[in-house]
Design an enzyme around this catalytic site. Structure first.
Site, PDB file in Angstrom:
ATOM      1  N   LYS A 154     105.409 -10.091  40.354  1.00 25.04           N
ATOM      2  CA  LYS A 154     105.421  -8.741  39.782  1.00 25.04           C
ATOM      3  C   LYS A 154     106.775  -8.058  40.019  1.00 25.04           C
ATOM      4  CE  LYS A 154     100.406  -8.092  40.326  1.00 25.04           C
ATOM      5  NZ  LYS A 154      99.345  -7.219  40.889  1.00 25.04           N
ATOM      6  N   TYR A 198      95.628  -7.077  31.535  1.00 28.39           N
ATOM      7  CA  TYR A 198      94.757  -6.348  32.461  1.00 28.39           C
ATOM      8  C   TYR A 198      93.572  -5.678  31.747  1.00 28.39           C
ATOM      9  CZ  TYR A 198      97.875  -7.038  36.459  1.00 28.39           C
ATOM     10  OH  TYR A 198      98.601  -7.597  37.485  1.00 28.39           O
ATOM     11  N   GLU A 203      95.156 -16.116  30.019  1.00 30.72           N
ATOM     12  CA  GLU A 203      96.421 -15.512  30.435  1.00 30.72           C
ATOM     13  C   GLU A 203      97.628 -16.371  30.026  1.00 30.72           C
ATOM     14  OE1 GLU A 203      95.723 -14.750  34.617  1.00 30.72           O
ATOM     15  OE2 GLU A 203      94.183 -13.255  34.170  1.00 30.72           O
ATOM     16  N   ASN A 248     101.220  -5.134  45.174  1.00 27.79           N
ATOM     17  CA  ASN A 248     100.809  -6.350  45.903  1.00 27.79           C
ATOM     18  C   ASN A 248     101.537  -7.612  45.442  1.00 27.79           C
ATOM     19  OD1 ASN A 248      99.470  -6.806  43.546  1.00 27.79           O
ATOM     20  ND2 ASN A 248      97.409  -6.682  44.399  1.00 27.79           N
ATOM     21  N   HIS A 301     100.458 -12.064  41.122  1.00 26.43           N
ATOM     22  CA  HIS A 301      99.191 -12.207  40.400  1.00 26.43           C
ATOM     23  C   HIS A 301      98.907 -13.685  40.242  1.00 26.43           C
ATOM     24  CE1 HIS A 301      96.153 -11.980  37.197  1.00 26.43           C
ATOM     25  NE2 HIS A 301      96.794 -13.024  36.701  1.00 26.43           N
TER      26      HIS A 301
HETATM   27  P1  IDP Z   1      93.825  -9.441  41.743  1.00 21.41           P
HETATM   28  O1  IDP Z   1      95.255  -9.154  41.337  1.00 21.41           O
HETATM   29  O2  IDP Z   1      93.743  -9.891  43.172  1.00 21.41           O
HETATM   30  O3  IDP Z   1      93.112 -10.372  40.796  1.00 21.41           O
HETATM   31  P2  IDP Z   1      92.231  -7.264  40.601  1.00 21.41           P
HETATM   32  O4  IDP Z   1      91.040  -6.626  41.255  1.00 21.41           O
HETATM   33  O5  IDP Z   1      91.997  -8.138  39.408  1.00 21.41           O
HETATM   34  O6  IDP Z   1      93.031  -8.049  41.739  1.00 21.41           O
HETATM   35  O7  IDP Z   1      93.225  -6.091  40.197  1.00 21.41           O
HETATM   36  C1  IDP Z   1      94.333  -6.342  39.387  1.00 21.41           C
HETATM   37  C2  IDP Z   1      95.512  -5.570  39.913  1.00 21.41           C
HETATM   38  O8  IDP Z   1      95.279  -4.173  39.727  1.00 21.41           O
HETATM   39  C3  IDP Z   1      95.773  -5.720  41.409  1.00 21.41           C
HETATM   40  O9  IDP Z   1      96.504  -6.881  41.733  1.00 21.41           O
HETATM   41  C4  IDP Z   1      96.556  -4.455  41.713  1.00 21.41           C
HETATM   42  O10 IDP Z   1      97.905  -4.586  41.294  1.00 21.41           O
HETATM   43  C5  IDP Z   1      95.867  -3.454  40.797  1.00 21.41           C
HETATM   44  N1  IDP Z   1      94.819  -2.709  41.500  1.00 21.41           N
HETATM   45  C6  IDP Z   1      93.569  -3.128  41.785  1.00 21.41           C
HETATM   46  N2  IDP Z   1      92.874  -2.204  42.464  1.00 21.41           N
HETATM   47  C7  IDP Z   1      93.729  -1.150  42.596  1.00 21.41           C
HETATM   48  C8  IDP Z   1      93.597   0.143  43.224  1.00 21.41           C
HETATM   49  O11 IDP Z   1      92.554   0.507  43.779  1.00 21.41           O
HETATM   50  N3  IDP Z   1      94.696   0.942  43.164  1.00 21.41           N
HETATM   51  C9  IDP Z   1      95.867   0.573  42.556  1.00 21.41           C
HETATM   52  N4  IDP Z   1      96.016  -0.616  41.964  1.00 21.41           N
HETATM   53  C10 IDP Z   1      94.968  -1.472  41.987  1.00 21.41           C
HETATM   54 MG    MG Z   2      92.368 -10.089  38.907  1.00 20.05          MG
END
Ligand code: IDP
Ligand code: MG
Length: 151
Positions: free
Chosen positions: A11, A51, A128, A114, A117
């Site tokens: 990212k 997303y 994807e 984070n 992905h």
């Molecule tokens: P993942 O990336 O581990 O698959 P997902 O639940 O699919 O996690 O969420 C996708 C992305 O959305 C996360 O990696 C993060 O960047 C963002 N995200 C998820 N939950 C939150 C939140 O509560 N606040 C801000 N960003 C979030």
């Molecule tokens: Mg995800």
């Protein structure tokens, strides 16, 4: 062992922090193979499609803005159980809960930043890869350690 393909994104926060090499090193040394890779500023349509499952969530708009604001690196990664293995290498979604030794556990603090992905299933990976690489063929080559990684 099931050989799978998965989609991995480094990212924009990781690109801006100079962590591209560190992340790729971890993927390569595990024995997974990079079979497609590109760096780009993702357009809004692609980010929204990627997303889509989160489109109703309160963080969706901010997430799309963040993902499209600077370059990211997209890759197709291949190897035994690649989908599960990449999720394990990345660590938990919430970096403050991610185990040390994982990418998120070692380099991130905030869920919205984070840094990586990876697809959550073989079906998601197919979807994807199609979004980010279209019908482009992935590359095929032998790693010199393939013979040591697999029976
Ligand atoms: P993942 O990336 O581990 O698959 P997902 O639940 O699919 O996690 O969420 C996708 C992305 O959305 C996360 O990696 C993060 O960047 C963002 N995200 C998820 N939950 C939150 C939140 O509560 N606040 C801000 N960003 C979030
Ligand atoms: Mg995800």
């Amino acid at each position: 062992m099931d050989t799978e393909k998965t989609y991995v994104m480094i990212k924009p926060d990781a690109v801006k922090r100079g962590l591209v090499g560190e992340i790729i090193t971890r993927i390569e040394r595990k024995g997974l193979k990079i079979i497609a890779m590109k760096m780009e500023v993702m357009d809004e349509a692609k980010a929204k499609e990627h997303y889509a499952e989160h489109s109703e969530k309160p963080f969706f708009e901010g997430l799309v803005k963040f993902i499209t604001a600077a370059p990211s690196v997209s890759m197709v990664i291949e190897g035994g159980n690649a989908v599960k293995v990449m999720r394990t290498i990345n660590g938990s979604t919430k970096p403050f809960e991610a185990a040390p030794g994982t990418i998120r556990g070692d380099f991130a603090l905030d869920t919205g930043r984070n840094i990586v992905h990876a697809s959550d299933s073989v079906e998601s990976a197919k979807r994807e890869i199609k979004i980010h690489f279209g019908d482009k063929k992935c590359l095929r080559y032998t790693r010199t350690d393939d013979c040591c990684l697999y029976e």
